[in-house]
Design an enzyme around this catalytic site. Structure first.
Site, PDB file in Angstrom:
ATOM      1  N   GLY A   8       0.824  -1.194   0.000  1.00 47.93           N
ATOM      2  CA  GLY A   8       0.000   0.000   0.000  1.00 47.93           C
ATOM      3  C   GLY A   8       0.859   1.244   0.000  1.00 47.93           C
ATOM      4  CG  ASP A  32      -1.341   0.536  -3.841  1.00 50.08           C
ATOM      5  OD1 ASP A  32      -2.477   0.644  -4.338  1.00 50.08           O
ATOM      6  OD2 ASP A  32      -0.995   1.138  -2.806  1.00 50.08           O
ATOM      7  CE1 TYR A 149      -8.763   2.663   9.063  1.00 50.02           C
ATOM      8  CE2 TYR A 149      -9.258   4.019  10.983  1.00 50.02           C
ATOM      9  CZ  TYR A 149      -8.401   3.638   9.968  1.00 50.02           C
ATOM     10  OH  TYR A 149      -7.158   4.222   9.865  1.00 50.02           O
ATOM     11  CB  ALA A 150     -12.804   1.626  15.503  1.00 54.12           C
ATOM     12  CB  SER A 152      -9.826  -3.521  11.167  1.00 50.62           C
ATOM     13  OG  SER A 152      -9.641  -2.149  10.846  1.00 50.62           O
ATOM     14  CB  ILE A 182      -2.246  11.598   8.313  1.00 51.08           C
ATOM     15  CG1 ILE A 182      -1.653  11.042   9.621  1.00 51.08           C
ATOM     16  CG2 ILE A 182      -1.153  12.027   7.352  1.00 51.08           C
ATOM     17  CD1 ILE A 182      -0.859  12.030  10.433  1.00 51.08           C
ATOM     18  CB  THR A 184      -3.922  11.140   2.971  1.00 45.09           C
ATOM     19  OG1 THR A 184      -4.778  10.192   3.637  1.00 45.09           O
ATOM     20  CG2 THR A 184      -2.643  11.320   3.771  1.00 45.09           C
TER      21      THR A 184
END
Length: 249
Positions: A8, A32, A149-150, A152, A182, A184
């Site tokens: 990634g 990726d 997400y949290a 994982s 961050i 992105t």
């Protein structure tokens, strides 16, 4: 010269890490799903390191082992693995599809385990093997909408400790970096879920960060570069937060 696999690395923290390692003399392979972005990331870096890139769907059961095989084609050896690939899906609790939960877990939690598993013999042979997995401050704090997400990332923090114990006798160090906010495109699903004007949502967010701003990919890649270096040979099983002080506030 050491060889690193960045899983990634087409954008964001992974890209910044790949370019920093290339500039400091590492040979770097990026795996990726965004091949064009990965190829661009390893080109045009002023340094002695060689770069390569290959398409790889890390969310499949076969993808992680393929990433390791592709990386080995660069130099025949592997000294460091950095996993930055991740997926953020945001839904309200009553509208969170099972399919999205499974997609997040496949990439965010299963893939780092399978990559480390496939790379372990080569990292052991290196004599200075390093693994750095990318967690998140979501592992330590709640956030409505980012349930998978949290979960994982919390699992990843636990996984790092177990991998460190398993690979320590072989001299392989396993650590985790846990970025906060961050700046992105990875955060786009969050901005979309909260709706309205991003400027207002970002202002509310940064008001809670003691350093008063979103971070940059380079704020994290520097720590990753240290953790894969020879100087970090007595650090393992740790998770390092890079969040501008958010968790401390």
């Amino acid at each position: 010269m050491a060889t690193a696999l960045i899983a990634g690395g087409a954008t964001g923290i992974g890209r910044a890490t790949a370019r920093q390692l290339l500039g400091s003399g590492y040979d770097v392979h990026i795996a990726d799903i965004d091949l064009e972005g990965a190829e661009n990331a390893v080109h045009g870096v002023d340094g002695p390191g060689r770069g390569s890139a290959a398409y790889c769907d890390l969310a499949t059961p076969e993808g992680p082992a393929q990433a390791v095989r592709d990386a080995l084609r660069l130099t025949g050896s592997l000294d460091a693995v950095v996993v930055c690939a991740a997926l953020l899906v945001e839904h309200e609790l009553d509208d969170f599809p099972t399919a999205d939960w499974d997609r997040v877990m496949a990439l965010n939690l299963r893939a780092p385990f399978l990559i480390t598993q496939a790379a372990a013999p080569h990292l052991t042979a290196s004599g200075r093997g390093r693994v750095v997995l990318t967690g998140s401050t979501a592992a330590f704090r709640g956030g409505g909408g980012s349930f998978a997400y949290a979960a994982s990332k919390g699992g990843l923090v636990a996984l790092v400790r177990s991998l460190a114990v398993a690979l320590g006798p072989a001299g392989v160090c396993v650590n985790c970096v846990c970025p906060g906010w961050i700046d992105t495109p990875f955060n786009d699903p969050y901005w979309e879920r909260v709706g309205g004007e991003r400027q207002a949502a970002e202002a509310a967010l940064t008001s809670r960060i003691p350093l008063g701003a979103l971070g940059r990919p380079g704020d994290v890649s520097g720590l990753i570069a240290f953790l894969v270096s020879e100087e970090a040979g007595y650090i393992t099983g740790q998770s390092y937060v890079v969040d501008g002080g958010l968790l401390a506030s």
